[in-house]
Design a protein around this motif. Structure first.
Motif, PDB file in Angstrom:
ATOM      1  N   ASN A   1       0.052   1.975  -6.839  1.00  0.00           N
ATOM      2  CA  ASN A   1      -0.336   1.475  -8.164  1.00  0.00           C
ATOM      3  C   ASN A   1       0.061   0.029  -8.403  1.00  0.00           C
ATOM      4  O   ASN A   1       0.456  -0.339  -9.509  1.00  0.00           O
ATOM      5  CB  ASN A   1       0.240   2.377  -9.272  1.00  0.00           C
ATOM      6  N   ASP A   2      -0.035  -0.787  -7.363  1.00  0.00           N
ATOM      7  CA  ASP A   2       0.189  -2.222  -7.502  1.00  0.00           C
ATOM      8  C   ASP A   2      -1.097  -2.820  -8.082  1.00  0.00           C
ATOM      9  O   ASP A   2      -2.165  -2.731  -7.471  1.00  0.00           O
ATOM     10  CB  ASP A   2       0.489  -2.833  -6.121  1.00  0.00           C
ATOM     11  N   VAL A   3      -0.962  -3.430  -9.268  1.00  0.00           N
ATOM     12  CA  VAL A   3      -2.152  -3.913  -9.971  1.00  0.00           C
ATOM     13  C   VAL A   3      -2.898  -4.971  -9.160  1.00  0.00           C
ATOM     14  O   VAL A   3      -4.119  -5.080  -9.227  1.00  0.00           O
ATOM     15  CB  VAL A   3      -1.768  -4.444 -11.368  1.00  0.00           C
ATOM     16  N   ARG A   4      -2.160  -5.746  -8.330  1.00  0.00           N
ATOM     17  CA  ARG A   4      -2.838  -6.763  -7.506  1.00  0.00           C
ATOM     18  C   ARG A   4      -3.795  -6.098  -6.525  1.00  0.00           C
ATOM     19  O   ARG A   4      -4.829  -6.653  -6.172  1.00  0.00           O
ATOM     20  CB  ARG A   4      -1.802  -7.584  -6.716  1.00  0.00           C
ATOM     21  N   PHE A   5      -3.456  -4.886  -6.076  1.00  0.00           N
ATOM     22  CA  PHE A   5      -4.341  -4.129  -5.188  1.00  0.00           C
ATOM     23  C   PHE A   5      -5.465  -3.470  -5.992  1.00  0.00           C
ATOM     24  O   PHE A   5      -6.654  -3.633  -5.704  1.00  0.00           O
ATOM     25  CB  PHE A   5      -3.516  -3.079  -4.439  1.00  0.00           C
ATOM     26  N   LEU A   6      -5.073  -2.765  -7.060  1.00  0.00           N
ATOM     27  CA  LEU A   6      -6.058  -1.995  -7.832  1.00  0.00           C
ATOM     28  C   LEU A   6      -7.115  -2.880  -8.489  1.00  0.00           C
ATOM     29  O   LEU A   6      -8.272  -2.475  -8.636  1.00  0.00           O
ATOM     30  CB  LEU A   6      -5.332  -1.166  -8.908  1.00  0.00           C
ATOM     31  N   ASP A   7      -6.707  -4.099  -8.861  1.00  0.00           N
ATOM     32  CA  ASP A   7      -7.646  -5.039  -9.504  1.00  0.00           C
ATOM     33  C   ASP A   7      -8.874  -5.336  -8.649  1.00  0.00           C
ATOM     34  O   ASP A   7      -9.889  -5.801  -9.146  1.00  0.00           O
ATOM     35  CB  ASP A   7      -6.927  -6.364  -9.787  1.00  0.00           C
TER      36      ASP A   7
ATOM     37  N   ARG B   1     -11.161   2.787 -13.280  1.00  0.00           N
ATOM     38  CA  ARG B   1     -10.802   3.974 -12.527  1.00  0.00           C
ATOM     39  C   ARG B   1     -10.209   3.615 -11.177  1.00  0.00           C
ATOM     40  O   ARG B   1     -10.607   2.636 -10.551  1.00  0.00           O
ATOM     41  CB  ARG B   1     -12.032   4.869 -12.373  1.00  0.00           C
ATOM     42  N   HIS B   2      -9.256   4.440 -10.742  1.00  0.00           N
ATOM     43  CA  HIS B   2      -8.585   4.246  -9.454  1.00  0.00           C
ATOM     44  C   HIS B   2      -9.620   4.358  -8.321  1.00  0.00           C
ATOM     45  O   HIS B   2     -10.572   5.150  -8.429  1.00  0.00           O
ATOM     46  CB  HIS B   2      -7.514   5.322  -9.311  1.00  0.00           C
ATOM     47  N   PRO B   3      -9.460   3.572  -7.224  1.00  0.00           N
ATOM     48  CA  PRO B   3     -10.439   3.641  -6.135  1.00  0.00           C
ATOM     49  C   PRO B   3     -10.676   5.062  -5.618  1.00  0.00           C
ATOM     50  O   PRO B   3     -11.815   5.402  -5.261  1.00  0.00           O
ATOM     51  CB  PRO B   3      -9.855   2.744  -5.039  1.00  0.00           C
ATOM     52  N   LEU B   4      -9.652   5.893  -5.598  1.00  0.00           N
ATOM     53  CA  LEU B   4      -9.867   7.273  -5.132  1.00  0.00           C
ATOM     54  C   LEU B   4     -10.737   8.059  -6.111  1.00  0.00           C
ATOM     55  O   LEU B   4     -11.594   8.854  -5.702  1.00  0.00           O
ATOM     56  CB  LEU B   4      -8.530   8.003  -4.949  1.00  0.00           C
ATOM     57  N   ALA B   5     -10.520   7.814  -7.409  1.00  0.00           N
ATOM     58  CA  ALA B   5     -11.346   8.493  -8.414  1.00  0.00           C
ATOM     59  C   ALA B   5     -12.785   8.004  -8.317  1.00  0.00           C
ATOM     60  O   ALA B   5     -13.738   8.779  -8.442  1.00  0.00           O
ATOM     61  CB  ALA B   5     -10.785   8.252  -9.816  1.00  0.00           C
ATOM     62  N   GLN B   6     -12.943   6.693  -8.053  1.00  0.00           N
ATOM     63  CA  GLN B   6     -14.297   6.153  -7.880  1.00  0.00           C
ATOM     64  C   GLN B   6     -14.966   6.789  -6.661  1.00  0.00           C
ATOM     65  O   GLN B   6     -16.156   7.127  -6.689  1.00  0.00           O
ATOM     66  CB  GLN B   6     -14.249   4.636  -7.678  1.00  0.00           C
ATOM     67  N   THR B   7     -14.188   6.947  -5.570  1.00  0.00           N
ATOM     68  CA  THR B   7     -14.738   7.580  -4.366  1.00  0.00           C
ATOM     69  C   THR B   7     -15.183   9.000  -4.675  1.00  0.00           C
ATOM     70  O   THR B   7     -16.291   9.416  -4.317  1.00  0.00           O
ATOM     71  CB  THR B   7     -13.681   7.591  -3.242  1.00  0.00           C
TER      72      THR B   7
ATOM     73  N   ASP C   1      -6.323  -0.966   5.064  1.00  0.00           N
ATOM     74  CA  ASP C   1      -5.658  -0.670   6.332  1.00  0.00           C
ATOM     75  C   ASP C   1      -4.554   0.367   6.228  1.00  0.00           C
ATOM     76  O   ASP C   1      -4.140   0.926   7.235  1.00  0.00           O
ATOM     77  CB  ASP C   1      -5.054  -1.958   6.912  1.00  0.00           C
ATOM     78  N   ASP C   2      -4.016   0.568   5.040  1.00  0.00           N
ATOM     79  CA  ASP C   2      -2.855   1.454   4.925  1.00  0.00           C
ATOM     80  C   ASP C   2      -3.029   2.404   3.747  1.00  0.00           C
ATOM     81  O   ASP C   2      -3.215   1.970   2.604  1.00  0.00           O
ATOM     82  CB  ASP C   2      -1.584   0.610   4.745  1.00  0.00           C
ATOM     83  N   ILE C   3      -2.949   3.692   4.026  1.00  0.00           N
ATOM     84  CA  ILE C   3      -3.175   4.727   3.005  1.00  0.00           C
ATOM     85  C   ILE C   3      -2.180   4.598   1.852  1.00  0.00           C
ATOM     86  O   ILE C   3      -2.490   4.935   0.713  1.00  0.00           O
ATOM     87  CB  ILE C   3      -3.086   6.140   3.660  1.00  0.00           C
ATOM     88  N   ARG C   4      -0.980   4.068   2.159  1.00  0.00           N
ATOM     89  CA  ARG C   4       0.070   3.987   1.140  1.00  0.00           C
ATOM     90  C   ARG C   4      -0.323   3.077  -0.021  1.00  0.00           C
ATOM     91  O   ARG C   4       0.136   3.262  -1.156  1.00  0.00           O
ATOM     92  CB  ARG C   4       1.395   3.528   1.764  1.00  0.00           C
ATOM     93  N   LEU C   5      -1.201   2.093   0.253  1.00  0.00           N
ATOM     94  CA  LEU C   5      -1.658   1.201  -0.819  1.00  0.00           C
ATOM     95  C   LEU C   5      -2.338   1.988  -1.939  1.00  0.00           C
ATOM     96  O   LEU C   5      -2.323   1.580  -3.103  1.00  0.00           O
ATOM     97  CB  LEU C   5      -2.645   0.168  -0.257  1.00  0.00           C
ATOM     98  N   LEU C   6      -2.910   3.129  -1.588  1.00  0.00           N
ATOM     99  CA  LEU C   6      -3.649   3.917  -2.583  1.00  0.00           C
ATOM    100  C   LEU C   6      -2.733   4.641  -3.567  1.00  0.00           C
ATOM    101  O   LEU C   6      -3.195   5.146  -4.594  1.00  0.00           O
ATOM    102  CB  LEU C   6      -4.556   4.946  -1.889  1.00  0.00           C
ATOM    103  N   TYR C   7      -1.441   4.711  -3.243  1.00  0.00           N
ATOM    104  CA  TYR C   7      -0.528   5.464  -4.112  1.00  0.00           C
ATOM    105  C   TYR C   7       0.499   4.589  -4.818  1.00  0.00           C
ATOM    106  O   TYR C   7       1.287   5.073  -5.596  1.00  0.00           O
ATOM    107  CB  TYR C   7       0.220   6.528  -3.302  1.00  0.00           C
TER     108      TYR C   7
END
Ligand code: FA5
Length: 319
Positions: A311-317, A97-103, A303-309
């Motif tokens: 969908n870069d798998v390196r971030f989401l992983d 699940r996406h970090p926002l969905a987990q939150t 640090d940056d809200i844009r990372l949440l949108y």
């Protein structure tokens, strides 16, 4: 000869059986067909032509039967190999699940433990729920077309989840204890802590004798549960048309050098109660609206809200 040979090929169950039948009937040295060919030499000339034709017919039939038997046992061998249960498997790459969905899930869980149920409302809202019933007068600057995404006459993409306060109170009498989580839309300039689409968690508690002290306790307990025991939050006096008094809530950002606004809150304005048919002489209530992205960022050190949108798998992983 032909009948027996064809039956032998047809009943061969393995490559070895097929080979044995081949040697017996089509073998170059002592195969039965070979012997039949030898007999040709012993025949009188006038019989040779008919015998030769018959011989060629039988030979073709036997070769065809051999080919058929070979491809039949080969196919079976492939099928047997295809399920070698002793081979190690290939692990499928699982998503999560996406970090926002987990939150969002965690917020529902935490507030659930405080006794808050979950309510919902539409993203396409009417102006009445987004403004009128929230005591935002027709000429208020919050209604500015430059600050909202208006759709057709009287409808808009909701700019805050406070709309759901109204929907809940319209649909049930007090007491109320709900949260609502959802997307909201504002034409804000995008930076590290702002997006034009983000999520809020709205809270509403209405009953006899609810106080500002209850509000502060719930928000402090929530912040500690979600952000950790050592988190620092502070309340600043503020103004919202639908609460009186109103506060803004800040959290000390990760790194500890600056405060970032987490949300707005306050005691429900009597005019809001009147708009939904509640008696402001009998009940009081508090409401709050917090930015979910910022909570998620503070919790995980993003640090940056844009990372949440993106969908870069390196971030989401990492979540
Ligand atoms: C409100 O939206 C009020 N409805 C909150 C409220 C509810 C007050 C109930 C009183 C009672 P505000 O516009 O300050 O307030 O937004 C609340 C929070 O949403 C902000 O503190 C911030 O955490 C988040 N937020 C606001 N704008 C953005 C944005 N552009 N991007 C990301 N998060 C935002």
């Amino acid at each position: 000869l032909q009948d027996r040979a064809v039956r032998a090929f047809a009943s061969a169950g393995s490559p070895d059986d097929v080979e044995a039948a081949r040697v017996e009937y089509l073998g170059q040295k002592q195969g039965r067909l070979k012997s039949a060919q030898e007999r040709l030499k012993t025949l009188p000339n006038e019989a040779k032509k008919a015998y030769g034709q018959r011989f060629n017919g039988v030979k073709q039939a036997l070769e065809a039967a051999l080919d058929a038997a070979r491809s039949r046992v080969e196919r079976r061998a492939v099928a047997d190999d295809a399920i070698d249960v002793t081979l190690p498997g290939t692990a499928p790459r699982l998503g999560h699940r996406h970090p926002l969905a987990q939150t969002a899930d965690e917020l529902i869980d935490i507030f659930g433990r405080f006794g808050f149920a979950v309510a919902r409302g539409p993203e396409v809202e009417d102006v009445r729920h987004n403004f009128d019933a929230l005591n935002i007068p027709p000429v208020h600057p919050a209604r500015d077309p430059l600050d909202n995404f208006y759709l057709s006459e009287g409808t808009m993409l909701r700019s805050q989840t406070s709309t759901i306060q109204i929907r809940v109170m319209e649909s049930q009498p007090p007491p109320v204890r709900v949260i609502a989580i959802g997307r909201v839309y504002r034409p804000d300039t995008v930076d590290a802590t702002h997006s034009f689409m983000f999520h809020q968690v709205e809270g509403l508690m209405v009953d006899e004798g609810v106080t500002m002290g209850d509000l502060k306790t719930v928000l402090r307990l929530f912040a500690r549960s979600y952000l950790g025991e050592d988190v620092q939050i502070r309340f600043r006096p503020s103004f919202f048309p639908f609460t009186e008094p109103s506060v803004e809530v800040d959290m000390l950002w990760h790194g500890g050098r600056r405060w970032v606004e987490m949300g707005g809150a306050g005691m429900v304005d009597p005019n809001v109660f009147k708009a939904v048919g509640y008696d402001p002489e009998r009940v009081t209530g508090f409401a709050f609206g917090l930015g979910i992205e910022r909570l998620c960022m503070r919790r995980h050190g993003i640090d940056d809200i844009r990372l949440l949108y993106q969908n870069d798998v390196r971030f989401l992983d990492q979540f």
